[in-house]
Motif scaffolding. Structure first.
Motif, PDB file in Angstrom:
ATOM      1  N   TRP B 256     -35.335  43.430  16.463  1.00 41.01           N
ATOM      2  CA  TRP B 256     -36.271  42.365  16.141  1.00 41.01           C
ATOM      3  C   TRP B 256     -36.692  42.950  14.748  1.00 41.01           C
ATOM      4  O   TRP B 256     -37.927  41.977  14.164  1.00 41.01           O
ATOM      5  N   LYS B 257     -36.118  44.131  13.912  1.00 39.65           N
ATOM      6  CA  LYS B 257     -36.572  44.371  13.079  1.00 39.65           C
ATOM      7  C   LYS B 257     -35.973  44.308  12.015  1.00 39.65           C
ATOM      8  O   LYS B 257     -35.637  43.997  11.128  1.00 39.65           O
ATOM      9  N   THR B 258     -33.772  43.792  12.870  1.00 45.72           N
ATOM     10  CA  THR B 258     -32.890  43.457  11.991  1.00 45.72           C
ATOM     11  C   THR B 258     -33.088  42.328  11.646  1.00 45.72           C
ATOM     12  O   THR B 258     -33.153  41.349  11.760  1.00 45.72           O
ATOM     13  N   GLU B 259     -32.356  42.653   9.860  1.00 46.64           N
ATOM     14  CA  GLU B 259     -31.795  41.562   9.565  1.00 46.64           C
ATOM     15  C   GLU B 259     -30.451  41.683   8.669  1.00 46.64           C
ATOM     16  O   GLU B 259     -30.028  42.789   8.016  1.00 46.64           O
ATOM     17  N   PHE B 260     -29.935  40.270   8.199  1.00 43.70           N
ATOM     18  CA  PHE B 260     -28.889  40.285   7.399  1.00 43.70           C
ATOM     19  C   PHE B 260     -28.355  39.681   5.929  1.00 43.70           C
ATOM     20  O   PHE B 260     -29.410  38.742   6.476  1.00 43.70           O
ATOM     21  N   SER B 261     -28.427  40.003   5.173  1.00 43.67           N
ATOM     22  CA  SER B 261     -28.229  39.097   3.926  1.00 43.67           C
ATOM     23  C   SER B 261     -26.919  37.784   3.945  1.00 43.67           C
ATOM     24  O   SER B 261     -26.482  38.135   5.193  1.00 43.67           O
ATOM     25  N   SER B 280     -38.885  45.970   5.157  1.00 44.87           N
ATOM     26  CA  SER B 280     -39.263  46.481   4.229  1.00 44.87           C
ATOM     27  C   SER B 280     -38.832  45.637   3.501  1.00 44.87           C
ATOM     28  O   SER B 280     -38.519  44.976   2.087  1.00 44.87           O
ATOM     29  N   ARG B 281     -39.974  46.048   1.928  1.00 40.61           N
ATOM     30  CA  ARG B 281     -40.386  45.581   1.021  1.00 40.61           C
ATOM     31  C   ARG B 281     -38.845  45.912   0.011  1.00 40.61           C
ATOM     32  O   ARG B 281     -39.218  45.309  -1.440  1.00 40.61           O
ATOM     33  N   LYS B 282     -38.954  46.890  -0.057  1.00 38.57           N
ATOM     34  CA  LYS B 282     -37.842  47.363  -0.617  1.00 38.57           C
ATOM     35  C   LYS B 282     -36.156  46.808  -0.399  1.00 38.57           C
ATOM     36  O   LYS B 282     -35.840  47.386   0.348  1.00 38.57           O
ATOM     37  N   GLN B 283     -35.077  46.362  -1.197  1.00 35.70           N
ATOM     38  CA  GLN B 283     -33.450  46.593  -0.323  1.00 35.70           C
ATOM     39  C   GLN B 283     -33.313  47.132  -1.761  1.00 35.70           C
ATOM     40  O   GLN B 283     -33.039  46.399  -2.681  1.00 35.70           O
TER      41      GLN B 283
END
Lengths: 473, 292
Positions: B256-261, B280-283
Motif C-alpha cells: 500500500w506504500k509502493t509506487e513507481f514513477s 517519502s518526501r524525497k526521491q
C-alpha cells in the motif's frame, strides 16, 4: 590530560611503518605508527574517525558500561569456548609397528614384522575407551594412530565396536579417524570404515621422487595413491584427507608439492614443518631448517594464492587455521596452537603400552626414556590422570597469557603455549621465547599474513574469506 | 503504519500496531511516538482483529512505537497469535533494549516459536553515533546486550541497518563489526530511508541519495556475505544499486506504500524491483529505467 575516554586492555606490535593493535578478543586494527602512544597519552580526539574505530573495536570506551563489559566478556569467552568441552581428541596408538621407513619418523616405529609386544593389549584399549567416555565432552574424536594401525585391523574393529557398545549409554557424538599411510588397506578394512563412517587421514609428501625419498621406499607413492583411490571409491572423496610433512628435501619443491596435490584431486594441503622429536631430532642444524622452512612456506602460499586468484579453490589449511584466529570471532579446534595448551585440555594420548601421555610429542619423549609428560596408566582413575601431579605442574605454564615473552606479545591470542616443545628443545617447560624456534616460526608466519593483509588486501581478502566461510566469492 | 486496514492474505503488510509509545527518539522516525497510554485499548482491539484474521495469513507484523513497552502483555499477544494463527510468520519490530534484561529475554524465549523473527535496528558500530540517532544515551549498549541475550536463546533476528548521512561512510566498518560481534543473527538487512515523519524535519542531517552511497553499500554487503552471513537490501530500487547487489535486493516496501514513477513502465527490472515509497518526501535524483 584526561580527554574523556578509558583504555581497555590491548597488545601491539610494530609492522613496518604501521602499528598492529590487538584486543583481548583477537580483534585487530592496523594504524599509522604513533597511534598507540596517542591513545595511551589520551591525545585522541573523541569523535574522530580513528576514535570511532577504536571504540567500536573495544580498544577504548567513553565510559565502559556494565552491559558493554558483559558483551565483551561474551566475546572473549567464545574465543575460549574450546575449553567448555574438555578433552575432545582421544588418540589411540594401536601399535608401534609400521610398514614404511620415513626419514623423519616421529613415532619411534618398529618393523612391520616385529613382535606383538608393540601392539596395544585389548584390555588396556578397553580401559582407555572407558576413560574417554568419562570426558564431559558431548562430542569426541577417536583417532587411531601408530605405527601403522591398519596392521592391527582386529584391534581397530574391537575399539570401534566397544565404543559403539558403551555409547548406547553415553550418547556422545563420536567421530572416528584412521591415520594410515594407505599402503595396506584391505577391502575388508575399507568396508568396516564405511560401516562406521570412519575418516581416513593419510600422508602425501608431494611428487613421486620426493614422497618415495621421504618414505625410504621405492614403491610408496604408487601404493599410497592406489590406497587413496580405493578409499575414495569406497568412502567418498570428502572422507579422505592428507597431511604433508616438509622434509629437508621438500624445502626445494613448494610448487611441485602443490601440483602433486592438485593432480591427485585434493582441494587443499596442510603444510607441516618437521617436529624436533624422535628421529627428526637428528637433522643437523635446526636453525637453518626453520629459516629455510619460512622461505618455503611463503613461496608455497604465494603459489596457492595465485591459483586461487585464477579461479581455483585450493586451501592451505595451516594458514586457514591461523586466519580463523585472526579474522573470525570463533574458536578453533587446532590443538597445536591453543592457550591454555591443547595438551590434556583438548587432546590425550593412550599409548600402545597402556600409558597415558599429554600429547603425541609427549609419548615420543617417553620413547627415549623421558617420562616427564607421562600422566599415568589407563588402569588409573580419570581424576588421577587429568588432575594429577604431572598435569598440575604443566598447568602452571600452559597459557600464553602468563608466560614471559607471550604475555606481552601482540600475537598472544593467535598463538599457543607448548610446554612439551619448550621442554624437548630447551630443557625446561617454561622456555625462553627469543631462542625458541616454535616462537620464531609462528611470529614470522603471522607477520607474513599481516603483511599480506596490509599490502595485498584487495587480492587476498576475498580468497581468505572464501577459505573461512567455504563460500566462493 | 496504518492500523485500520483489514487483514488480507494477498497483502504483504498485515500488521498489529500495538502502541504509539516509544523509549527511543530516533531522529528519522517515520511513526513519531505519542506519550498517551494506548496499550490496553490497542491490546483489546488487536485481539479482536486476530480472532477475525484469515488462517492462511503468511506473515503478521507487530510494531509500534516500541512493542516491548507492553511488558508481559506482549507475550500474551504472541501466545494469542500462536494459538489463532499457528502457521503465520511473526515479524516483530523492536529496538531490542528491553531484552538487555535477561529475564525479559527469557520470557520471550518461553513463548517464541520458529515463526518469530525480531527486526532490530543498529545505526552504527560506534555507540556514540547510534545514540545520537536514537537520542537516548546508553541505548546502543542496551540494544547490543539485548541482541546477545536473544542470541543466547536462539531467537531469530533480522539485524536492520538503516542507511543515513550519519553512517553511510562507515557501512563497511559496520559489516566488519557485525561479523565479529553479532555473527549469530539470522541475516542483515541494509535499508534505504523513507523520508516521512520526523525524517522530514531532519532531512538535511539524514538524507543521502542512494546513488551517492552505492559503492559503500556494495563493499559492505559483499564483504559481509563473503563471511558467510546472509544479507539483503531493502527499499532501494535496482537502478540505484550496483549490478552485483541485484540478487540481494528485496521487494521490501509494503504494497500500500509502493509506487513507481512513469519512467519505471519501460524498465525491464520493474517486476523484481521494490519500487519507491509513495509516502517519502524525497526521491533519488538518479532513477533510470533499465531499457530492454
Amino acid at each position: 590530560m584526561d580527554a574523556g575516554y578509558r583504555l581497555l586492555p590491548f597488545l601491539f606490535r610494530r609492522l613496518g611503518d604501521r602499528e598492529l593493535l590487538v584486543n583481548e578478543a583477537g580483534d585487530f586494527l592496523i594504524e599509522p605508527a604513533g597511534t598507540v602512544e596517542q591513545i595511551a597519552t589520551h591525545r585522541l580526539e573523541v569523535g574522530s574517525e580513528l576514535y570511532k574505530d577504536l571504540a567500536a573495536n573495544c580498544f577504548v570506551a567513553d565510559n565502559p558500561s556494565p552491559m558493554f563489559l558483559d558483551n565483551y566478556a561474551c566475546r572473549i569467552g567464545s574465543r575460549k569456548a574450546f575449553l567448555n568441552d574438555s578433552t575432545t581428541l582421544h588418540i589411540f596408538v594401536l601399535t608401534l609397528r609400521c610398514n614404511q621407513n620415513c626419514t623423519y619418523c616421529q613415532a619411534s616405529s618398529r618393523d612391520a614384522n616385529a613382535s606383538s609386544v608393540f601392539d596395544m593389549k585389548k584390555e588396556e584399549l578397553f580401559q582407555a575407551i572407558r576413560l574417554m567416555f568419562q570426558s564431559p565432552a558431548a562430542g569426541v574424536t577417536m583417532e587411531f594412530q601408530g605405527g601403522e594401525p591398519s596392521l592391527v585391523p582386529e584391534l581397530l574393529k574391537a575399539a570401534v565396536e566397544y565404543a559403539e557398545l558403551l555409547n548406547a549409554e553415553f550418547e556422545k557424538r563420536i567421530t572416528y579417524v584412521l591415520c594410515t599411510n594407505c599402503v595396506a588397506l584391505t577391502d575388508e578394512l575399507l568396508a568396516f570404515c564405511r560401516e562406521y563412517d570412519i575418516l581416513i587421514s593419510t600422508s602425501l609428501d608431494g611428487p613421486e621422487f620426493l614422497h618415495n625419498s621421504n618414505r625410504g621406499k621405492a614403491d610408496s607413492y604408487a601404493n599410497v595413491l592406489e590406497g587413496i583411490r580405493r578409499a575414495r571409491v569406497c568412502l567418498g572423496n570428502d572422507r579422505v584427507s592428507a597431511l604433508m610433512t616438509t622434509s629437508e628435501l621438500s624445502l626445494q619443491y613448494p610448487e611441485e608439492i602443490v601440483d602433486s596435490y592438485l593432480e591427485n584431486g585434493f582441494s587443499g594441503i596442510f603444510i607441516r614443518a618437521l617436529n624436533p622429536y624422535g628421529l627428526a631430532v637428528e637433522y643437523a642444524n635446526r636453525k637453518s631448517y626453520y629459516e629455510r622452512f619460512l622461505v618455503f612456506y611463503q613461496r608455497m602460499l604465494d603459489y596457492i594464492l595465485r591459483l586461487n586468484s585464477e579461479g581455483m579453490f585450493f586451501v592451505e589449511e595451516f594458514t586457514a587455521l591461523l586466519l580463523r584466529k585472526m579474522l573470525s570471532p570463533f574458536p578453533t579446534g587446532f590443538v597445536d596452537l591453543q592457550s591454555p595448551a591443547g595438551i590434556v585440555n583438548s587432546v590425550i594420548v593412550y599409548n600402545y603400552d597402556g600409558y597415558v601421555y599429554a600429547s603425541d610429542e609427549s609419548r615420543m619423549l617417553g620413547a627415549i626414556g623421558d617420562n616427564t609428560f607421562r600422566l599415568g596408566h589407563v588402569s588409573e582413575s580419570r581424576a588421577k590422570i587429568w588432575a594429577g601431579p604431572h598435569v598440575r605442574r604443566i598447568a602452571r605454564l600452559w597459557a600464553t597469557e602468563f608466560i614471559a615473552g607471550c604475555a606481552d606479545c601482540a600475537y598472544q591470542g593467535y598463538c599457543g603455549a607448548d610446554p612439551v616443545r619448550n621442554y624437548s628443545t630447551q630443557g625446561d617447560m617454561y622456555g625462553v621465547r627469543p631462542m625458541s624456534f616454535f616462537c620464531g616460526k609462528h611470529k614470522a608466519v603471522i607477520d607474513h599474513l599481516f603483511s599480506l593483509l596490509i599490502h595485498r588486501e584487495q587480492e587476498v581478502m576475498p580468497i581468505f574469506r572464501s577459505w573461512l566461510s567455504g563460500r566462493r566469492s | 503504519m496504518n492500523c485500520d486496514h483489514l487483514f488480507s492474505p494477498t497483502s504483504n503488510d498485515n500488521t498489529l500496531f500495538v502502541t504509539a509509545q516509544c523509549n527511543n527518539r530516533c531522529i528519522m522516525c517515520c511513526q513519531p511516538p505519542d506519550r498517551r497510554d494506548d496499550i490496553e485499548m490497542r491490546y483489546r482491539r488487536n485481539l479482536s482483529l486476530l480472532e477475525n484474521a484469515p488462517k492462511e495469513l503468511r506473515e503478521l507484523g507487530i510494531n509500534g512505537g516500541e512493542p516491548t513497552l507492553l511488558g508481559d502483555r506482549l507475550f500474551q499477544l504472541l501466545e494469542a497469535v500462536h494459538e489463532l494463527l499457528p502457521s503465520t510468520g511473526i515479524h516483530l519490530l523492536s529496538n531490542g533494549r528491553a531484552f538487555s534484561d535477561f529475564s525479559y529475554a527469557k520470557k520471550l524465549h518461553s513463548v517464541a516459536s520458529e515463526n518469530l523473527l525480531l527486526g532490530i535496528p543498529l545505526h552504527s558500530d560506534y555507540s556514540g553515533d547510534h545514540d545520537e540517532v536514537t537520542r537516548i544515551p546508553g541505548s546502543f549498549d542496551e540494544t547490543m546486550r539485548g541482541l546477545y541475550h536473544l542470541g543466547e536463546f536462539g531467537i531469530r533476528v533480522e539485524l536492520r541497518v538503516l542507511i543515513t548521512r550519519y553512517n553511510y561512510r562507515r557501512l563497511r566498518k559496520i559489516s566488519d563489526f557485525l561479523y565479529r560481534h553479532l555473527p549469530f543473527v539470522d541475516f542483515v538487512a541494509f535499508m534505504g530511508m523513507e523520508v516521512t515523519g520526523w525524517a522530514v524535519r531532519h532531512m538535511d542531517q539524514l538524507w543521502i541519495d542512494p546513488v551517492d552511497f552505492r559503492e559503500y553499500l556494495e563493499d559492505a554487503v559483499l564483504t559481509l556475505s563473503g563471511w558467510g552471513m546472509d544479507c539483503c537490501v531493502y527499499n532501494i530500487p535496482h537502478c540505484l544499486l550496483s549490478e552485483s547487489l541485484h540478487p540481494y535486493a528485496c521487494q521490501s516496501i509494503s504494497d500500500w506504500k509502493t509506487e513507481f514513477s512513469a519512467d519505471c513502465d519501460s524498465c525491464r527490472k520493474r517486476k523484481a524491483c521494490c519500487g519507491l515509497f509513495r509516502t517519502s518526501r524525497k526521491q533519488s535524483r538518479a532513477l533510470a529505467p533499465f531499457l530492454a
